[in-house]
Design an enzyme around this catalytic site. Structure first.
Site, PDB file in Angstrom:
ATOM      1  N   ASP A   9       0.864  -1.186   0.000  1.00 32.63           N
ATOM      2  CA  ASP A   9       0.000   0.000   0.000  1.00 32.63           C
ATOM      3  C   ASP A   9       0.899   1.235   0.000  1.00 32.63           C
ATOM      4  OD1 ASP A   9      -3.099   0.826   0.960  1.00 32.63           O
ATOM      5  OD2 ASP A   9      -1.549   2.263   1.510  1.00 32.63           O
ATOM      6  N   ASP A 109      -3.911   2.397  -5.059  1.00 32.14           N
ATOM      7  CA  ASP A 109      -2.583   2.434  -4.434  1.00 32.14           C
ATOM      8  C   ASP A 109      -2.241   1.153  -3.681  1.00 32.14           C
ATOM      9  OD1 ASP A 109      -4.121   2.665  -2.117  1.00 32.14           O
ATOM     10  OD2 ASP A 109      -2.682   4.022  -1.170  1.00 32.14           O
ATOM     11  N   GLU A 110      -2.940   0.064  -3.987  1.00 34.06           N
ATOM     12  CA  GLU A 110      -2.619  -1.156  -3.257  1.00 34.06           C
ATOM     13  C   GLU A 110      -2.835  -2.426  -4.077  1.00 34.06           C
ATOM     14  OE1 GLU A 110      -5.858  -2.189  -0.175  1.00 34.06           O
ATOM     15  OE2 GLU A 110      -5.973  -0.028  -0.454  1.00 34.06           O
TER      16      GLU A 110
HETATM   17  P1  DGT Z   1      -2.113   5.833   4.080  1.00 31.64           P
HETATM   18  O1  DGT Z   1      -2.230   4.618   3.236  1.00 31.64           O
HETATM   19  O2  DGT Z   1      -2.820   5.728   5.380  1.00 31.64           O
HETATM   20  O3  DGT Z   1      -0.703   6.317   4.267  1.00 31.64           O
HETATM   21  O4  DGT Z   1      -2.873   7.047   3.317  1.00 31.64           O
HETATM   22  P2  DGT Z   1      -3.578   7.062   1.901  1.00 31.64           P
HETATM   23  O5  DGT Z   1      -3.895   8.482   1.600  1.00 31.64           O
HETATM   24  O6  DGT Z   1      -2.744   6.366   0.881  1.00 31.64           O
HETATM   25  O7  DGT Z   1      -4.931   6.284   2.194  1.00 31.64           O
HETATM   26  P3  DGT Z   1      -5.606   5.063   1.444  1.00 31.64           P
HETATM   27  O8  DGT Z   1      -4.611   4.005   1.099  1.00 31.64           O
HETATM   28  O9  DGT Z   1      -6.745   4.631   2.303  1.00 31.64           O
HETATM   29  O10 DGT Z   1      -6.217   5.680   0.134  1.00 31.64           O
HETATM   30  C1  DGT Z   1      -5.522   5.817  -1.095  1.00 31.64           C
HETATM   31  C2  DGT Z   1      -5.958   7.098  -1.810  1.00 31.64           C
HETATM   32  O11 DGT Z   1      -7.375   7.064  -2.042  1.00 31.64           O
HETATM   33  C3  DGT Z   1      -5.721   8.360  -1.019  1.00 31.64           C
HETATM   34  O12 DGT Z   1      -4.405   8.858  -1.195  1.00 31.64           O
HETATM   35  C4  DGT Z   1      -6.780   9.285  -1.540  1.00 31.64           C
HETATM   36  C5  DGT Z   1      -7.933   8.373  -1.870  1.00 31.64           C
HETATM   37  N1  DGT Z   1      -8.913   8.370  -0.765  1.00 31.64           N
HETATM   38  C6  DGT Z   1      -8.884   7.632   0.376  1.00 31.64           C
HETATM   39  N2  DGT Z   1      -9.928   7.890   1.175  1.00 31.64           N
HETATM   40  C7  DGT Z   1     -10.674   8.822   0.517  1.00 31.64           C
HETATM   41  C8  DGT Z   1     -11.897   9.524   0.849  1.00 31.64           C
HETATM   42  O13 DGT Z   1     -12.505   9.342   1.895  1.00 31.64           O
HETATM   43  N3  DGT Z   1     -12.358  10.415  -0.089  1.00 31.64           N
HETATM   44  C9  DGT Z   1     -11.692  10.649  -1.278  1.00 31.64           C
HETATM   45  N4  DGT Z   1     -12.203  11.522  -2.142  1.00 31.64           N
HETATM   46  N5  DGT Z   1     -10.547  10.023  -1.603  1.00 31.64           N
HETATM   47  C10 DGT Z   1     -10.039   9.128  -0.709  1.00 31.64           C
HETATM   48 CA    CA Z   2      -2.300   4.144   0.991  1.00 26.99          CA
HETATM   49 CA    CA Z   3      -4.960   1.977   0.035  1.00 28.25          CA
END
Ligand code: DGT
Ligand code: CA
Ligand code: CA
Length: 362
Positions: A9, A109-110
């Site tokens: 991820d 992203d995963e």
């Molecule tokens: P992490 O994995 O905890 O370091 O952080 P992220 O940002 O990579 O989180 P992840 O893996 O759950 O989600 C991947 C991408 O999907 C994130 O960069 C932006 C998008 N995303 C996640 N949650 C939401 C949401 O609630 N709303 C929107 N519009 N996009 C989201």
């Molecule tokens: Ca992520």
């Molecule tokens: Ca993810």
């Protein structure tokens, strides 16, 4: 031989891509926003970097609330650019695909991956593999990711989330049950808030408690299918396979130009071999595309894309060549010299299946 399954991820993905493209933002809170356009503050936060998370900024939160929490702080509020994130995502997924036995992309992203054959079921080899993979992705894309390794998908997924960012968590077969036991049931892939509430109402809060719950009791609550899954997942005997769901829903190729250029013919010429290679892949997999994008990477390493959706899917090379050239022509009117150039086709249609359907109906 015991299975070795991984889950990768990317860390704070959209916000990290924005950092890569604008390294000066590295120590600034970055909030990637889905602006709904009604006012400057309406919309939600897509994600944020870890600096912004220190201020309690979270995915899904109203932008207005994020702005209040970051009041008086020098923060960057950046609009989402899916085309850009897809470009990074597909390159990472292609790298991963080239290294593992099987890949199952599970989001932008995963991905899950199986490396049992590659490592002959040896966890030391798997650990080295994962470290090298992280190094390679960082070298190629400047992106960090977190990886979990374990005997099955349930453990691998929880492990990738265990240490973040830039983490690697290895859970060997013999320690998997102990690793899972104290964790909350909500950590299990597929256990949503509804299932969790039902389990908690029955006094089952940890994965360990779930593991020792008789399956008949779970069956009464959730039916056979979910009960079996929960039983196996919590006992670390989940046997769900890593399945490649027919490749990525898009394909891309990116080249680095011999010298930075703003000349359409020069760029098209340099890109031609990559375009032919992409086309061959489409033909060999019986895929037609409906969307095509030109990707330009500028001198400051920022990415710009221009896309077009066609009336109907095709895999005709002259059409591909013509559309790519037109998109680059439009892109070059907006930007300066390109350092790298690429093309992406998406909305892929599997014509092997469609043909048989057409034969059947005619
Ligand atoms: P992490 O994995 O905890 O370091 O952080 P992220 O940002 O990579 O989180 P992840 O893996 O759950 O989600 C991947 C991408 O999907 C994130 O960069 C932006 C998008 N995303 C996640 N949650 C939401 C949401 O609630 N709303 C929107 N519009 N996009 C989201
Ligand atoms: Ca992520
Ligand atoms: Ca993810």
């Amino acid at each position: 031989m015991s299975r070795i399954v991984g889950h990768l991820d990317l860390d704070y993905f959209y916000a990290q891509v924005e950092e890569v493209e604008a390294p000066s933002l590295k120590d600034t809170p970055i909030v990637v926003c889905v602006f709904s356009g009604r006012t400057e503050e309406s919309g939600v936060v897509s994600t944020s970097n870890y600096k912004a998370r220190e201020y309690g900024i979270k995915s899904g939160m109203p932008i207005a609330l994020a702005k209040r929490r970051l009041d008086g702080i020098d923060a960057a509020f950046i609009p989402v650019d899916h085309g850009k994130y897809e470009t990074y995502s597909s390159r990472v997924m292609e790298t991963l695909r080239s290294q593992v036995d099987t890949i199952e992309q599970a989001g932008i992203d995963e991905a899950f991956f199986d490396i049992t054959k590659r490592t002959r079921g040896d966890y030391d080899a798997a650990t080295t593999f994962a470290l090298e993979l992280k190094t390679r992705i960082f070298r190629e894309e400047k992106l960090t990711c977190s990886i979990g390794l374990g005997p099955n998908k349930v453990v691998a997924k929880i492990a990738s989330d265990f240490k973040k960012p830039d983490g690697l968590t290895v859970v060997r077969d013999e320690t998997a049950f102990g690793f899972l036991s104290p964790l909350s049931i909500e950590k299990i892939y597929g256990v949503g808030p509804k299932t969790a509430r039902l389990l908690e109402a029955g006094g089952i809060k940890t994965i360990g408690a779930l593991a020792s719950t008789p399956t008949e009791r779970l069956e009464d609550l959730f039916g056979k299918k979910l009960a079996v899954y929960l039983h196996k997942a919590s006992n670390s005997t989940d046997d769900e396979q890593v399945v490649d769901r027919g490749g990525s829903s898009q394909l891309s190729r990116i080249i680095t130009l011999k010298q930075d250029s703003h000349d359409l013919d020069q760029i098209a010429g340099a890109l031609a071999p990559a375009l032919k290679d992409l086309h061959e892949r489409l033909v060999s997999e019986n895929l037609f595309f409906r969307s095509v994008s030109a990707i330009g990477i500028l001198k400051d390493l920022s990415t710009r894309t221009r896309s077009k959706t066609l009336e109907s899917p095709t895999n005709d090379y002259p059409v591909l060549e013509k559309e790519v050239k037109e998109l680059f022509s439009a892109l070059l009117r907006e930007v300066g010299d390109l350092r790298r150039a690429g093309v992406r086709v998406s909305e892929l249609h599997d014509m092997a299946n469609q043909r048989s359907l057409a034969e059947f109906t005619s």
